[in-house]
Design an enzyme around this catalytic site. Structure first.
Site, PDB file in Angstrom:
ATOM      1  CD1 TRP A  11     -20.311 -31.059 -27.606  1.00 37.01           C
ATOM      2  CD2 TRP A  11     -22.008 -31.083 -26.143  1.00 37.01           C
ATOM      3  NE1 TRP A  11     -20.659 -32.371 -27.409  1.00 37.01           N
ATOM      4  CE2 TRP A  11     -21.701 -32.409 -26.509  1.00 37.01           C
ATOM      5  CE3 TRP A  11     -23.035 -30.857 -25.229  1.00 37.01           C
ATOM      6  CZ2 TRP A  11     -22.399 -33.507 -25.985  1.00 37.01           C
ATOM      7  CZ3 TRP A  11     -23.717 -31.945 -24.706  1.00 37.01           C
ATOM      8  CH2 TRP A  11     -23.403 -33.251 -25.087  1.00 37.01           C
ATOM      9  CE  LYS A  12     -16.138 -24.575 -31.340  1.00 40.07           C
ATOM     10  NZ  LYS A  12     -15.492 -24.088 -32.542  1.00 40.07           N
ATOM     11  CD  GLU A  92     -15.581 -20.543 -31.784  1.00 43.95           C
ATOM     12  OE1 GLU A  92     -16.277 -20.885 -30.814  1.00 43.95           O
ATOM     13  OE2 GLU A  92     -15.248 -21.329 -32.695  1.00 43.95           O
ATOM     14  CB  SER A 208     -10.870 -29.273 -38.728  1.00 43.37           C
ATOM     15  OG  SER A 208     -11.562 -28.083 -39.052  1.00 43.37           O
ATOM     16  N   GLY A 229     -14.404 -29.915 -31.560  1.00 46.99           N
ATOM     17  CA  GLY A 229     -15.613 -29.091 -31.621  1.00 46.99           C
ATOM     18  C   GLY A 229     -16.695 -29.816 -32.395  1.00 46.99           C
ATOM     19  N   GLY A 230     -16.861 -29.438 -33.648  1.00 44.72           N
ATOM     20  CA  GLY A 230     -17.952 -29.935 -34.498  1.00 44.72           C
ATOM     21  C   GLY A 230     -18.158 -31.443 -34.454  1.00 44.72           C
TER      22      GLY A 230
HETATM   23  P1  PGA Z   1     -13.725 -27.678 -34.505  1.00 36.55           P
HETATM   24  O1  PGA Z   1     -13.631 -26.743 -33.225  1.00 36.55           O
HETATM   25  O2  PGA Z   1     -13.313 -29.072 -34.077  1.00 36.55           O
HETATM   26  O3  PGA Z   1     -15.167 -27.620 -34.928  1.00 36.55           O
HETATM   27  O4  PGA Z   1     -12.799 -27.131 -35.535  1.00 36.55           O
HETATM   28  C1  PGA Z   1     -12.593 -26.869 -32.294  1.00 36.55           C
HETATM   29  C2  PGA Z   1     -12.670 -25.769 -31.286  1.00 36.55           C
HETATM   30  O5  PGA Z   1     -12.976 -24.628 -31.663  1.00 36.55           O
HETATM   31  O6  PGA Z   1     -12.440 -25.982 -30.078  1.00 36.55           O
END
Ligand code: PGA
Length: 250
Positions: A11-12, A92, A208, A229-230
């Site tokens: 979820w960041k 990140e 993605s 992620g997103g």
């Molecule tokens: P994303 O992120 O699915 O939004 O590309 C994946 C991640 O950074 O773990």
């Protein structure tokens, strides 16, 4: 050995405590273990809901168990808050916070010591790829981040291949090219740790991943799961991915 395909969500820096709890309460019944790495602040509240099949994790830890490290959070702290796994070495963190593989290696060790399943992220940049350096960069990140990690650990260890150029861009790697990288990574583990370890470790693809890409990824022999992620922030896309992976959940 057939491995269960794993869906791990990252979820960041998204969702407050109430948003996280609200989301988790609404997810459809899970038929197989599913994993969500939530922000530190929401860890305890979400883990305390005790949703069957849902494992909650952290997105980072500091290698030391305690001490004068203002603003950091340790493995025993997240463990007691309810985390069962932890993401380490996300690109990140490597880019924005200048984390090196040597530092990430300390986090992998701290996670193992405190009974958290590490999910180690590695990935090449667009420039590495253009320069034909992708394989070398991945090999270095993998071997340095897993330095001195004991073979027995591989049963409960995830490696996420996350090409930096695919993260958050809406443009995932093709399943075929991700498969080639996963095959290479598995061979490296076999060469450096052993055949059983190469089979036991689970290698996830991230970058993605969406309901549109997950089915092709699942068909690849060396892709053992996905790191999302997103698409995991939205209940509809999250549920769709889980549904595609597990079959109809209705
Ligand atoms: P994303 O992120 O699915 O939004 O590309 C994946 C991640 O950074 O773990």
């Amino acid at each position: 050995m057939t491995k269960q395909f794993r869906v791990i969500c990252n979820w960041k820096m998204n969702k407050t405590i109430s948003e996280a709890v609200g989301f988790v309460k609404k997810i459809p019944p899970l038929l197989a273990p599913t994993y969500i790495a939530v922000p530190f602040t929401a860890l305890n509240a979400v883990a305390s809901l005790d949703i069957p099949m849902l494992q909650i994790g952290a997105q980072n830890i500091y290698p030391q168990p305690e001490g004068a490290f203002t603003g950091e959070v340790s493995a025993p702290m997240v463990r007691e808050a309810g985390a069962e796994f932890v993401i380490v070495g996300h690109s990140e963190r490597r880019q924005i916070f200048s984390e090196t593989s040597e530092f990430v290696n300390k986090k992998v060790k701290a996670a193992i010591l405190h009974d958290l399943m590490p999910i180690l992220c590695i990935g090449e940049s667009a420039l590495d790829r253009e320069n034909g350096q992708a394989a070398e960069v991945l090999k270095t990140q993998l071997l340095e981040s897993l330095k001195e990690i004991e073979p027995k650990t591989f049963k409960n260890l995830g490696i996420a291949y996350e090409p930096v150029w695919a993260i958050g861009t809406g443009k995932p790697s093709t399943a075929q090219s991700a498969q080639e990288v996963h095959f290479m990574l598995r061979n490296l583990i076999q060469e450096h740790w052993g055949e059983d370890e190469a089979q036991e470790v689970f290698i996830l693809y991230g970058g993605s991943v969406s309901p549109d890409s997950v089915e092709e990824l699942m068909k690849q022999p060396d892709i053992d799961g996905v790191l999302v992620g997103g698409a995991s922030l939205n209940l509809q896309t999250y549920s769709k991915i889980i549904e595609l992976v597990r079959g109809d959940l209705s």
